[in-house]
Design an enzyme around this catalytic site. Structure first.
Site, short mmCIF file in Angstrom:
data_model
loop_
_atom_site.label_atom_id
_atom_site.label_comp_id
_atom_site.label_asym_id
_atom_site.label_seq_id
_atom_site.Cartn_x
_atom_site.Cartn_y
_atom_site.Cartn_z
N HIS A 62 0.82 -1.22 0.00
CA HIS A 62 0.00 0.00 0.00
C HIS A 62 0.85 1.27 0.00
O HIS A 62 0.68 2.16 -0.82
CB HIS A 62 -0.91 0.02 1.23
C1 BDR Z 1 -2.20 0.60 5.72
O1 BDR Z 1 -2.29 0.03 7.01
C2 BDR Z 1 -1.02 -0.32 7.48
O2 BDR Z 1 -1.06 -1.57 8.10
C3 BDR Z 1 -0.09 -0.26 6.30
O3 BDR Z 1 1.22 0.11 6.69
C4 BDR Z 1 -0.73 0.75 5.40
O4 BDR Z 1 -0.29 2.05 5.72
C5 BDR Z 1 -2.98 -0.27 4.76
O5 BDR Z 1 -4.30 -0.36 5.17
#
Ligand code: BDR
Ligand code: CA
Length: 318
Positions: free
Chosen positions: A247
């Site tokens: 992400h």
């Molecule tokens: C987001 O949540 C976190 O666990 C990850 O680092 C990312 O920023 C994805 O939903």
């Protein structure tokens, strides 16, 4: 190393607000290796793990990637109005699957919000970009202290929200779920925002050919990335794909090469009350609410281009 852009433009100054975090680690790597970016500072925020853990990780990651001089400021340890939640998919250390040599020491500042504001105002209006890839607590606190910060930055690129399905509840994504009040505050402020939600970042799911290339590359960075992805794939699922999604580096890639991500103007609101839909991002691209768009919302990721960019910086994977 390969560069994604052929121009010799000056690197863009970027402040990264993060909670490392396996996918945050990849974003830090991209920021440091891309000639398009000048990483001027890192602020940390409680999210994937507690503030001390993610702050140590940020310092250790910068050292591991060869840039220990980048200042790290420790930010907010708690969401604006709720108890902290931590993510499970990154493990107890926040970087499950491979522990880095511990170099973490004194931060550049223990007032991450103050550091963020000082960094913004040390730049000319419209010069600094903020990339925010954790809960938005630091940014909300910065707006509380100096609302004019919104007009001074060039842009805020955020990983957060879920236009369709969530990853913390049927409708909520982790960063917005962890501090929905901060997310609402940041989206309401008058700055230029590119918002990359799960619908966009799920398009980054690691292709199996890439996972295999990393696994067979002897370079320590490739081996570390491979170990992290193995771990991450146990807890992070991507609808319709085998591998986990990265992400956070999508947000850094959006700054490095904006053509990798198409966007549409949208009005996005964040639910802060309902126990069932807490942290939901309600996306209106059709004008139902009669509100002006407050973000450019990512819609399509050039997945091949994204992976070409990232792999281009990992030694030995050519
Ligand atoms: C987001 O949540 C976190 O666990 C990850 O680092 C990312 O920023 C994805 O939903
Ligand atoms: Ca993150």
């Amino acid at each position: 190393m390969m560069s994604s852009l052929k121009s010799s433009a000056r690197p863009k100054p970027v402040l990264l607000d993060c909670d490392p975090g396996i996918d945050d680690a990849f974003a830090i790597f991209l920021a440091l290796k891309s000639p398009e970016i000048d990483l001027v500072g890192v602020t940390t925020v409680a999210g994937n793990q507690t503030l001390p853990t993610v702050s140590n990780n940020a310092q250790d990651l910068l050292a591991f990637f060869g840039s220990p001089q980048v200042p790290v400021a420790f930010g907010e340890a708690r969401p604006l109005r709720r108890d902290p939640v931590v993510a499970t998919s990154h493990g107890l250390t926040g970087l499950g699957g491979r522990t880095l040599p511990r170099v973490a020491g004194e931060p550049a500042s223990r007032d991450g919000v103050g550091f963020l504001l000082d960094t913004v105002f040390a730049h000319r209006p419209g010069e600094l970009t903020i990339v925010a890839i954790g809960p938005l607590t630091n940014l909300a606190r910065a707006l509380e202290r100096r609302p004019e910060v919104a007009q001074h930055v060039h842009e805020v690129v955020i990983m957060g929200g879920a236009n369709n399905a969530g990853n913390m509840s049927p409708v909520a994504e982790f960063n917005f779920f962890a501090d929905p009040d901060a997310a609402a505050c940041v989206l309401n402020a008058d700055w230029k925002i590119r918002l990359l939600d799960l619908t966009l970042t799920w398009q980054s799911a690691v292709p199996s050919s890439i996972a295999q290339r990393l696994a067979r590359t002897a370079d320590p960075i490739a081996q570390t990335f491979s170990a992290w992805l193995d771990f991450y794939s146990q807890g992070e699922t991507t609808p319709g794909a085998d591998g986990p999604s990265l992400h956070d580096p999508c947000a850094m890639a959006a700054v490095i090469d904006p053509s990798l991500i198409s966007t549409v103007p949208a009005f996005v609101a964040v639910e802060t009350q309902s126990p069932w839909t807490l942290g939901e991002s309600v996306v209106d691209t059709a004008g139902y609410f009669g509100r002006e768009p407050n973000v450019q919302l990512g819609t399509t990721l050039d997945r091949e281009g994204f992976w070409r960019l990232l792999m281009g910086y990992i030694p030995g994977t050519e």
